[in-house]
Design a protein around this motif. Structure first.
Motif: not given
Length: 579
Positions: A207, A326-327
């Motif tokens: 990621r 993100p998240l």
């Protein structure tokens, strides 16, 4: 980050090969051969049993404060399930007018935070000396004013932080469930707690590499700043960390190796474990620096701006970094689950260290395993209560500063000196031949006797030379606290000279030289161990060789030179059976 990126990796790799592998091999051999804990293993040279006792005391102190850190991770994990991460904004009851949130790197240089806080709360003009952006990050205020509710210093510890007390109680329940069934169960649990971090670190790396700026972080990580190699501090830190990351002289390897089968190949294990540790450490670095590079890109600053360490890195910088992903709730939960898994990997063996040492001293009582473990953990919990008060962070920092200083480097040095010189390389080779029928490479024996003691002595001397009084942030500890810290340090060092002098004094002999020579000889329990772990003829050959080469002068004191009698220290009635 402070040691030249890739240059440090090079030096770390060198010391893993030169120092860590021989030391790990040494501890594995004596642990496996003794089939016991930290006390029993020193039957190989009885005056040095104080080393084992000192390490046990350090381990108990370590357990007291390390489990508190686990409770902090647990608290953060619970808070990660909030709809908005509470350390991502300044709209909370604990925030001050000095709080700053958003795409900024404020707070990554932690200077004069006490003055900033006091002035902000009192409504005065803050003094932001050496702080690039005025204020304190939301992540730092969450840590200081909500998690810790920190006081001004050791003079006022304040009340107990009951949410942390609950997390600490859960911590000890988790540890107890992991260890009360014994090594067979805890060994299987480790497969899970080791596997989870590898999976999550891989996810973080993938990621992170997809985020803009990640390559800048990775480039900083792997590009060697060769000019840094001229700084001796980097070499010392790399050597020290290569030993610390493997737990040298911390009791882990000796205790866990005591559960090995007697014919296990320790040399193979030492090579595998050290290289897995090396590659894992480097792998984790890629994941971390990829994310740091992205945050630096968003904030418009260089990667160097994030230089930090210790509790600031774990509970201020990295939680703030998670808010940029993100998240963020998902990544936060996964991060603190990973950190707790790593903590369990460290906590479970420490309980086994204490349990095995207790069994070496009190074998009858130690059979009630579950009760003894509960007693050990209860004593740790009661001490830990003091560390989760509002001023507990100051006490914990004091423990962390002195619990392994300078005993870790001292005992690591003594292990190599005792086995390499007093016990003897020939005896060590004999133990290896008895266990798996092969000899270790000559270079390993040279390293144990010469290279490792020199490197460890340098680290030990540097630890004393570079000593500085403890501090937490801007808080300078008073003189009485420093004295208390040295008392903590002395608690793990004093057993060594006391046991050494007492053992020599109790040894039969008419002169000090005779007492010393006799006491440094492996005692009766170690001789019997060599016989029990060997086929009959091999046992007699090994024991005879040991004594013919090293102990001819003292044969009369221990029995006849017949290997079926005096050398194995067995009585005449059982001589044939024991041999």
């Amino acid at each position: 980050m402070r040691n030249g990126g890739g240059a440090y990796i090079i030096v770390f790799t060198i010391f893993t090969i030169l120092a860590a592998i021989p030391c790990v091999f040494l501890e594995m051999v004596i642990g496996q051969f003794s089939q016991g804990g930290l006390i029993k293993v020193w039957n190989l040279c009885p005056p040095f049993k104080g080393i084992g006792i000192g390490i046990v005391i350090s381990t108990w102190l370590y357990n007291c404060y390390y489990n508190v850190i686990f409770s902090w991770f647990l608290f953060y994990m619970f808070k990660s399930f909030s709809s908005i991460l509470p350390w991502s904004n300044c709209d909370n009851s604990w925030n001050t007018p000095a709080c700053v949130s958003g795409d900024t790197v404020v707070g990554l240089t932690y200077t004069n935070v006490t003055n900033v806080t006091e002035n902000a709360i009192s409504g005065g003009t803050p003094n932001f000396t050496n702080i690039t952006v005025p204020g304190m990050t939301a992540a730092e205020e969450f840590w200081r004013f909500h998690v810790l509710e920190i006081t001004d210093g050791l003079d006022y510890l304040g009340g107990i932080r009951w949410p942390l007390a609950g997390c600490l109680a859960c911590t000890y329940v988790i540890v107890y469930l992991c260890v009360f069934k014994g090594i067979n169960v805890s060994g299987k649990i480790v497969y899970v707690t080791v596997g989870i971090p590898y999976i999550l670190v891989t996810v973080f790396l993938i990621r992170g590499c997809l985020l803009p700026g990640a390559m800048d972080g990775i480039y900083f990580y792997i590009y060697p700043q060769f000019e840094k190699l001229q700084d001796p501090n980097i070499w010392i830190e790399a050597c020290r960390f290569s030993l610390f990351s493997m737990g040298i002289a911390m009791g882990y390897i000796i205790t866990l190796s005591g559960h090995n089968k007697s014919n296990n190949n320790c040399f193979r294990d030492a090579i595998v474990v050290c290289f897995v540790d090396l590659f894992s450490t480097i792998f984790v670095g890629f994941s971390f620096f990829a994310i740091v590079g992205h945050v630096a890109f968003k904030s418009g600053v260089t990667v160097e701006a994030f230089e930090s360490s210790g509790f600031n890195l774990g509970f201020i910088v990295f939680p703030e970094i998670l808010t940029y992903l993100p998240l963020p709730q998902l990544w936060s939960v996964l991060t603190f689950v990973m950190l707790m898994a790593l903590e369990i990997d460290s906590m479970v063996p420490t309980v086994d260290i204490l349990m095995e040492a207790f069994g070496d001293i009190f074998p009858t009582i130690a059979r009630r395993r579950r009760l003894v473990i509960a007693g050990i953990l209860l004593s740790n919990f009661l001490m830990g209560i003091m560390l989760i008060t509002q001023g507990g962070i100051y006490v914990l920092t004091l423990f962390d500063w002195y619990a392994y200083f300078p005993s870790l480097a001292l005992y690591a040095t003594l292990e190599c000196v005792v086995v390499g010189w007093f016990y003897g390389i020939q005896r060590l080779k004999g133990n290896i031949s008895v266990m798996w029928g092969k000899s270790a490479p000559r270079i390993i024996m040279i390293a144990i006797r010469f290279i490792c003691p020199v490197l460890l002595m340098i680290v030990f001397c540097y630890s004393l030379y570079s000593y500085r009084p403890p501090k937490y942030g801007d808080y300078i500890y008073p003189a009485w606290a420093t004295g208390l810290g040295w008392a903590i340090s002395s608690a793990s060092i004093l057993p060594f000279p006391v046991v050494f002098l007492w053992t020599v004094y109790q040894t039969p002999g008419s002169t000090l030289k005779e007492k010393l020579r006799t006491s440094l000889t492996p005692n009766r329990q170690w001789h019997l161990q060599s016989a029990e772990d060997s086929p009959g003829d091999v046992a007699l050959e090994i024991c005879t060789k040991f004594h013919d080469e090293n102990d001819d002068e003292n044969v009369e004191d221990r029995g006849q030179k017949d290997p079926k009698r005096g050398l194995l220290s067995v009585d005449a009635d059982n001589a044939e059976t024991e041999s």
